[in-house]
Write a protein that holds these residues in place. Structure first.
Motif, PDB file in Angstrom:
ATOM      1  N   SER A  22       6.084   6.699  -3.602  1.00 53.22           N
ATOM      2  CA  SER A  22       5.317   5.811  -2.708  1.00 53.22           C
ATOM      3  C   SER A  22       5.555   6.177  -1.248  1.00 53.22           C
ATOM      4  O   SER A  22       4.630   6.155  -0.440  1.00 53.22           O
ATOM      5  N   HIS A  46      -2.142   3.277  -7.419  1.00 53.41           N
ATOM      6  CA  HIS A  46      -0.855   3.319  -8.129  1.00 53.41           C
ATOM      7  C   HIS A  46      -1.089   3.182  -9.629  1.00 53.41           C
ATOM      8  O   HIS A  46      -1.857   2.323 -10.067  1.00 53.41           O
ATOM      9  N   GLU A 120      -0.642   7.987  -7.544  1.00 51.01           N
ATOM     10  CA  GLU A 120       0.804   8.180  -7.726  1.00 51.01           C
ATOM     11  C   GLU A 120       1.325   7.367  -8.891  1.00 51.01           C
ATOM     12  O   GLU A 120       0.853   6.265  -9.166  1.00 51.01           O
ATOM     13  N   ARG A 154      16.284  -2.200  -5.918  1.00 50.22           N
ATOM     14  CA  ARG A 154      14.916  -2.740  -5.919  1.00 50.22           C
ATOM     15  C   ARG A 154      14.745  -3.857  -6.969  1.00 50.22           C
ATOM     16  O   ARG A 154      14.209  -4.919  -6.670  1.00 50.22           O
TER      17      ARG A 154
HETATM   18 MG    MG Z   1       6.514   3.339  -5.957  1.00 41.61          MG
END
Ligand code: MG
Ligand code: ADP
Ligand code: C5P
Length: 238
Positions: A22, A46, A120, A154
């Motif tokens: 990202s 995404h 991605e 995360r």
């Molecule tokens: Mg990402």
């Protein structure tokens, strides 16, 4: 002779979880927009948006850290290829917005056709129909220990998941699936980016190359084809 590309130009960015896909994508977009001016529109999609919806049983598994979000079966690749085909034909599309915290879609976002479309995700090179769409394939290669550390930060910090479940999911599903399904797709990459988003040299070189590719020479054989597909003269002539 200068190279020519068909617009939209699709770029795939693959790599393991938390490798920096990202961040690399954001840096490419920021630099392309700054240097190529308003004439080139760049967007990203995404792979998360194409997670299959979970039934109640799978939702329970997900909440217990037992659902395999890293297996190719978790994704609706048919839906992704349909979406890319529509964008390729110059149509806007609506795609789901995905909320990993809820393990579910959380609405729709409209994606307008653009000059450069970056897709991605961990498995964007897995399905050959999707892979074949990309004019450029990048694989972000970051050490597994660093990826695990970022992933823990995360999932615990942003997604409020218990550390024990994050580690269980990583060892049961994330790591084995990376080794079985994601890592082998590195062979399809045109460029492997070591260390991900902090590799500004690689990102600058890529941006320069993408700009060169987008510079379609006046009167090229692709021009009529681009115009027929709805591109404006301003889009096609440098
Ligand atoms: Mg990402
Ligand atoms: P991916 O999209 O491959 O999962 P991200 O770009 O989202 O990876 O990065 C994962 C996490 O690691 C994010 O929280 C991001 O802020 C952080 N991160 C990414 N690259 C770096 C870096 N070079 N240095 C420090 N933190 C980073
Ligand atoms: O951004 P990144 O490439 O890390 O996204 C893919 C990862 O997100 C996968 O490794 C998957 O395990 C994780 N994921 C998750 N919970 C979800 C959806 C995906 O942990 N609900």
């Amino acid at each position: 002779m200068q190279k020519r590309v068909r617009l939209p130009f699709f770029i795939g960015v693959a790599g393991g979880t938390a490798s920096g896909k990202s961040l690399v994508t954001k840096k490419i977009i920021d630099r392309l927009e700054t240097t190529a001016g308003k004439r080139k529109q760049v967007i990203s999609i995404h792979l998360d948006s194409f997670y299959k919806e979970l039934n109640e049983e799978n939702l329970r598994k997900a909440e217990a850290g037992e659902y395999d979000f890293d297996h190719p079966e978790a994704f609706d690749f048919d839906y992704l290829i349909e979406t890319l085909e529509k964008l390729d034909a110059g149509h806007s599309v609506q795609i789901p917005k995905y909320d990993p915290g809820l393990y579910a879609r959380s609405g729709l976002i409209t994606i307008q056709p653009a000059d450069v479309i970056i897709v991605e995700g961990i498995l964007v090179f897995y399905d050959d129909r999707i892979r074949d769409k990309f004019g450029m394939k990048l694989f972000v290669d970051t050490d597994a220990d660093i990826r695990l550390a970022r992933r823990v930060r995360r999932d615990v910090g942003q997604h409020n998941r218990p550390l024990s479940l994050v580690l269980q999911q990583y060892t049961r599903n994330v790591k084995p699936a990376f080794e079985e399904f994601c890592q082998p797709t590195k062979k399809w990459a045109d460029v492997i980016i070591p260390r991900g988003g902090e590799n500004d040299v690689a990102i600058d070189l890529l941006v320069q190359h993408i700009q060169d590719l987008l510079r379609t020479p006046r009167g090229s054989p692709d021009l009529e084809q681009d115009l027929a597909r709805g591109a404006s003269l301003e889009d096609t002539i440098e």
